[in-house]
Write a protein that holds these residues in place. Sequence first.
Motif, PDB file in Angstrom:
ATOM      1  N   LYS A  15       0.904  -0.992   0.016  1.00 24.51           N
ATOM      2  CA  LYS A  15      -0.101  -0.079  -0.002  1.00 24.51           C
ATOM      3  C   LYS A  15       0.753   1.227  -0.009  1.00 24.51           C
ATOM      4  O   LYS A  15       0.528   2.069  -0.845  1.00 24.51           O
ATOM      5  N   THR A  16       1.924   1.350   0.947  1.00 27.86           N
ATOM      6  CA  THR A  16       2.548   2.558   1.164  1.00 27.86           C
ATOM      7  C   THR A  16       3.661   2.620  -0.240  1.00 27.86           C
ATOM      8  O   THR A  16       3.452   3.818  -0.934  1.00 27.86           O
ATOM      9  N   THR A  17       4.346   1.697  -0.469  1.00 33.00           N
ATOM     10  CA  THR A  17       5.110   1.863  -1.832  1.00 33.00           C
ATOM     11  C   THR A  17       4.235   2.026  -2.917  1.00 33.00           C
ATOM     12  O   THR A  17       4.751   3.060  -3.722  1.00 33.00           O
ATOM     13  N   ILE A  48       1.766   4.032  20.572  1.00 34.37           N
ATOM     14  CA  ILE A  48       0.299   4.526  20.491  1.00 34.37           C
ATOM     15  C   ILE A  48      -0.284   2.941  21.083  1.00 34.37           C
ATOM     16  O   ILE A  48      -1.171   2.949  21.896  1.00 34.37           O
ATOM     17  N   PHE A  49       0.251   1.884  20.520  1.00 33.67           N
ATOM     18  CA  PHE A  49      -0.371   0.633  20.769  1.00 33.67           C
ATOM     19  C   PHE A  49      -0.176   0.326  22.466  1.00 33.67           C
ATOM     20  O   PHE A  49      -0.774  -0.103  23.173  1.00 33.67           O
ATOM     21  N   SER A  50       1.042   0.765  22.945  1.00 38.17           N
ATOM     22  CA  SER A  50       1.372   0.396  24.486  1.00 38.17           C
ATOM     23  C   SER A  50       0.768   1.324  25.217  1.00 38.17           C
ATOM     24  O   SER A  50       0.298   0.917  26.385  1.00 38.17           O
ATOM     25  N   GLY A  79      -3.903   1.649   6.991  1.00 39.78           N
ATOM     26  CA  GLY A  79      -3.424   0.711   7.615  1.00 39.78           C
ATOM     27  C   GLY A  79      -4.040  -0.770   7.161  1.00 39.78           C
ATOM     28  O   GLY A  79      -5.074  -0.761   6.945  1.00 39.78           O
ATOM     29  N   GLY A  80      -3.336  -1.693   7.322  1.00 41.15           N
ATOM     30  CA  GLY A  80      -3.518  -3.081   7.205  1.00 41.15           C
ATOM     31  C   GLY A  80      -5.128  -3.503   7.868  1.00 41.15           C
ATOM     32  O   GLY A  80      -5.591  -4.409   7.658  1.00 41.15           O
ATOM     33  N   GLY A  81      -5.093  -2.845   9.263  1.00 42.44           N
ATOM     34  CA  GLY A  81      -6.254  -3.156  10.055  1.00 42.44           C
ATOM     35  C   GLY A  81      -7.731  -2.343   9.931  1.00 42.44           C
ATOM     36  O   GLY A  81      -8.415  -2.424  10.600  1.00 42.44           O
TER      37      GLY A  81
END
Length: 170
Positions: A15-17, A48-50, A79-81
């Motif tokens: 996606k990013t590339t 951010i996740f932690s 993002g993938g999610g």
Amino acid sequence: MNYQLVLIGFMGAGKTTLSQALGRANGLPVLDTDELVTQQAHMPINEIFSQEGEAGFRQREHLALLHALTSKPAIIATGGGIITQANNRQVLQSLTVPVVLLTASPAEIKRRLAGTTDRPLFKKDWPSLMAKRNGWYTASANRVLPTTGRAISELVQELQHIMEEVSIHD
Ligand code: S3P
């Protein structure tokens, strides 16, 4: 050109590339929801996740998606999610612009993401995460582009065709 194209897919799908390459080739701005989230939070994704958990990240990601979609013309990488959230799936399904699902085989994803460090969900059991998400990816996209074993230049050309095909019918 009043153009928008959205890329979705699992981590490592490209996606990013591809968004960067497509944006460069067409002189279009590129927005990436991961980047918008980290800029807004002033923290890398791991942090951010932690600090806020996955739920905190997903809230930020939803706002980033809505924000990115206000920008036209633009190539938007997600993002993938993003498709794990019903509200995001609804937004993506309501779009009339191309929402392109990039797919890649698990072996290719493993190869592309070897050495990744800022992807908290790219852990041992990522193939089951991928399997669990597959239905959501296909339900959220209106086009599919397989990327395994294909050169970036070739994939950019395919995306270019999608862009041209849509602007002809605009
Ligand atoms: C995630 C994918 C990542 C990033 C975060 C969570 C996921 O984006 O949003 O680490 O849940 O699949 P990329 O697909 O760009 O790696």
